[in-house]
Scaffold this motif. Structure first.
Motif, PDB file in Angstrom:
ATOM      1  N   UNK A   1       0.800  -1.227   0.000  1.00  0.00           N
ATOM      2  CA  UNK A   1       0.000   0.000   0.000  1.00  0.00           C
ATOM      3  C   UNK A   1       0.831   1.275   0.000  1.00  0.00           C
ATOM      4  N   UNK A   2       2.142   1.144   0.156  1.00  0.00           N
ATOM      5  CA  UNK A   2       3.026   2.311   0.063  1.00  0.00           C
ATOM      6  C   UNK A   2       3.507   2.489  -1.374  1.00  0.00           C
ATOM      7  N   UNK A   3       3.800   1.375  -2.029  1.00  0.00           N
ATOM      8  CA  UNK A   3       4.256   1.403  -3.421  1.00  0.00           C
ATOM      9  C   UNK A   3       3.266   0.587  -4.265  1.00  0.00           C
ATOM     10  N   UNK A   4       2.083   1.122  -4.454  1.00  0.00           N
ATOM     11  CA  UNK A   4       1.026   0.392  -5.145  1.00  0.00           C
ATOM     12  C   UNK A   4       1.346   0.213  -6.624  1.00  0.00           C
ATOM     13  N   UNK A   5       1.121  -0.999  -7.141  1.00  0.00           N
ATOM     14  CA  UNK A   5       1.322  -1.233  -8.581  1.00  0.00           C
ATOM     15  C   UNK A   5       0.357  -0.376  -9.407  1.00  0.00           C
ATOM     16  N   UNK A   6       0.833   0.118 -10.522  1.00  0.00           N
ATOM     17  CA  UNK A   6      -0.035   0.942 -11.378  1.00  0.00           C
ATOM     18  C   UNK A   6      -1.230   0.142 -11.879  1.00  0.00           C
ATOM     19  N   UNK A   7      -1.009  -1.155 -12.164  1.00  0.00           N
ATOM     20  CA  UNK A   7      -2.098  -1.965 -12.692  1.00  0.00           C
ATOM     21  C   UNK A   7      -3.245  -2.117 -11.686  1.00  0.00           C
ATOM     22  N   UNK A   8      -2.938  -1.939 -10.373  1.00  0.00           N
ATOM     23  CA  UNK A   8      -3.995  -2.125  -9.380  1.00  0.00           C
ATOM     24  C   UNK A   8      -5.071  -1.055  -9.486  1.00  0.00           C
ATOM     25  N   UNK A   9      -4.691   0.139  -9.910  1.00  0.00           N
ATOM     26  CA  UNK A   9      -5.669   1.220 -10.038  1.00  0.00           C
ATOM     27  C   UNK A   9      -6.665   0.947 -11.166  1.00  0.00           C
ATOM     28  N   UNK A  10      -6.322   0.023 -12.070  1.00  0.00           N
ATOM     29  CA  UNK A  10      -7.270  -0.375 -13.099  1.00  0.00           C
ATOM     30  C   UNK A  10      -8.366  -1.268 -12.506  1.00  0.00           C
ATOM     31  N   UNK A  11      -8.032  -1.941 -11.393  1.00  0.00           N
ATOM     32  CA  UNK A  11      -9.016  -2.785 -10.717  1.00  0.00           C
ATOM     33  C   UNK A  11      -9.801  -1.977  -9.679  1.00  0.00           C
ATOM     34  N   UNK A  12      -9.092  -1.116  -8.975  1.00  0.00           N
ATOM     35  CA  UNK A  12      -9.720  -0.296  -7.946  1.00  0.00           C
ATOM     36  C   UNK A  12      -9.175   1.122  -8.055  1.00  0.00           C
ATOM     37  N   UNK A  13      -9.928   2.050  -8.633  1.00  0.00           N
ATOM     38  CA  UNK A  13      -9.428   3.401  -8.890  1.00  0.00           C
ATOM     39  C   UNK A  13      -9.006   4.171  -7.653  1.00  0.00           C
ATOM     40  N   UNK A  14      -9.513   3.783  -6.472  1.00  0.00           N
ATOM     41  CA  UNK A  14      -9.106   4.479  -5.251  1.00  0.00           C
ATOM     42  C   UNK A  14      -7.848   3.856  -4.638  1.00  0.00           C
ATOM     43  N   UNK A  15      -7.455   2.688  -5.134  1.00  0.00           N
ATOM     44  CA  UNK A  15      -6.195   2.082  -4.722  1.00  0.00           C
ATOM     45  C   UNK A  15      -6.171   1.453  -3.351  1.00  0.00           C
ATOM     46  N   UNK A  16      -7.338   1.295  -2.724  1.00  0.00           N
ATOM     47  CA  UNK A  16      -7.374   0.723  -1.380  1.00  0.00           C
ATOM     48  C   UNK A  16      -7.646  -0.784  -1.448  1.00  0.00           C
ATOM     49  N   UNK A  17      -7.450  -1.454  -0.320  1.00  0.00           N
ATOM     50  CA  UNK A  17      -7.879  -2.843  -0.164  1.00  0.00           C
ATOM     51  C   UNK A  17      -8.934  -2.861   0.941  1.00  0.00           C
ATOM     52  N   UNK A  18      -9.857  -3.840   0.859  1.00  0.00           N
ATOM     53  CA  UNK A  18      -9.910  -4.944  -0.083  1.00  0.00           C
ATOM     54  C   UNK A  18     -10.647  -4.578  -1.367  1.00  0.00           C
ATOM     55  N   UNK A  19     -10.448  -5.440  -2.363  1.00  0.00           N
ATOM     56  CA  UNK A  19     -11.241  -5.415  -3.582  1.00  0.00           C
ATOM     57  C   UNK A  19     -11.345  -6.854  -4.059  1.00  0.00           C
ATOM     58  N   UNK A  20     -12.446  -7.192  -4.700  1.00  0.00           N
ATOM     59  CA  UNK A  20     -12.570  -8.523  -5.288  1.00  0.00           C
ATOM     60  C   UNK A  20     -12.767  -8.365  -6.790  1.00  0.00           C
ATOM     61  N   UNK A  21     -12.168  -9.280  -7.526  1.00  0.00           N
ATOM     62  CA  UNK A  21     -12.320  -9.304  -8.974  1.00  0.00           C
ATOM     63  C   UNK A  21     -12.997 -10.604  -9.368  1.00  0.00           C
ATOM     64  N   UNK A  22     -14.017 -10.493 -10.194  1.00  0.00           N
ATOM     65  CA  UNK A  22     -14.772 -11.655 -10.638  1.00  0.00           C
ATOM     66  C   UNK A  22     -14.201 -12.178 -11.952  1.00  0.00           C
ATOM     67  N   UNK A  23     -14.567 -13.397 -12.313  1.00  0.00           N
ATOM     68  CA  UNK A  23     -14.095 -13.971 -13.575  1.00  0.00           C
ATOM     69  C   UNK A  23     -14.544 -13.129 -14.763  1.00  0.00           C
ATOM     70  N   UNK A  24     -15.621 -12.388 -14.598  1.00  0.00           N
ATOM     71  CA  UNK A  24     -16.120 -11.518 -15.668  1.00  0.00           C
ATOM     72  C   UNK A  24     -15.237 -10.295 -15.863  1.00  0.00           C
TER      73      UNK A  24
END
Length: 259
Positions: free
Chosen positions: A72-95
């Motif tokens: 959470x200090x050095x967040x991957x750039x790709x993570x913001x594509x999954x969660x624009x606010x960059x926080x955890x938790x987040x879940x990603x579905x197969x869809x």
């Protein structure tokens, strides 16, 4: 049929899941592992109480999932594509759809996966439970206040907030807020109680909760530690204490449990 398959898959993958939980937290420059077929993806941080809420619901309902831990200090750039606010938790579905914010995730999972329902079916009681969960922010605020200032005044502030939940549990007359077994309230507030034992470590045993003051809640805490879902994500007080110290020092060590 779907529920049976989910439970079977969950039990077969349980040992993998436990090992996967303590993997390195991905940071800048990393790549996101591909999704596992037949599983949800949980983006987590091993010591985050909000992320643990999602773990608890997933494990209580025996939903197959894999885990990607996020630095959470050095967040991957790709993570913001999954969660624009960059926080955890987040879940990603197969869809490819994602859901984030711990309480929203909990509600979503309880609705989509009807096995082992966590919310009370009575609309009035469900509403009261939601109010109780919202009011728990006063407890979390008091805990973080004590982390910053381990004074008698801050301890008393925390105990006053805990008194409210002890009285509510006494009023309900059951072991758990959910009744004879943990429900949504229990799992949504448990992560912070798990971390109370760590306060003893980092305060040189100055932090002591008089069990005589919160008898019902003290019994609840012991009962929660025996719950199967709690056992999956449980972290010992010493490890929690080490992380909190690193966090307060300004250099959080997310990978304390990585072997």
């Amino acid at each position: 049929m779907r529920q049976w398959l989910n439970k079977t898959f969950y039990y077969k993958s349980k040992f993998y899941q436990l090992a996967n939980m303590n993997t390195k937290h991905l940071a800048e420059g990393s790549t996101n592992p591909p999704l596992s077929k037949g599983k949800l993806r949980l983006y987590s941080m091993r010591f985050c109480p909000y992320a643990q809420r999602a773990h608890l619901v997933l494990d209580a309902k025996k939903i197959p999932y894999d885990i990607v831990n996020i630095n959470l200090v050095q967040k991957p750039k790709w993570y913001f594509e999954r969660n624009p606010v960059g926080k955890v938790p987040a879940i990603e579905l197969e869809s490819g759809d994602t859901v984030y914010e711990s309480l929203i995730i909990a509600d979503y999972l309880d609705e989509i996966y009807p096995q082992s329902p966590l919310h009370n079916k009575n609309p009035i009681q469900k509403a009261k439970d939601r109010i109780l969960i919202e009011n728990f922010s006063k407890v979390t605020g008091a805990i973080f206040g004590y982390y910053r200032d381990m004074s008698e005044e801050k301890l008393e502030n925390l105990l006053k907030e805990l008194d409210v939940f002890d009285k509510e549990l006494t009023k309900r007359g059951k072991t758990f807020f959910g009744g004879d077994k943990p429900g949504m309230v229990d799992y949504m507030i448990w992560p912070w109680f798990e971390r109370l034992d760590a306060l003893k470590k980092i305060s040189d045993n100055k932090f002591v909760i008089p069990e005589s003051r919160i008898k019902k809640l003290a019994h609840w805490m012991k009962s929660m530690k025996s719950d199967e879902a709690v056992k999956v994500s449980y972290i010992d007080p010493e490890s929690h204490g080490k992380f909190v110290k690193s966090f307060l020092d300004g250099s959080p060590n997310y990978d304390i449990l990585v072997k």
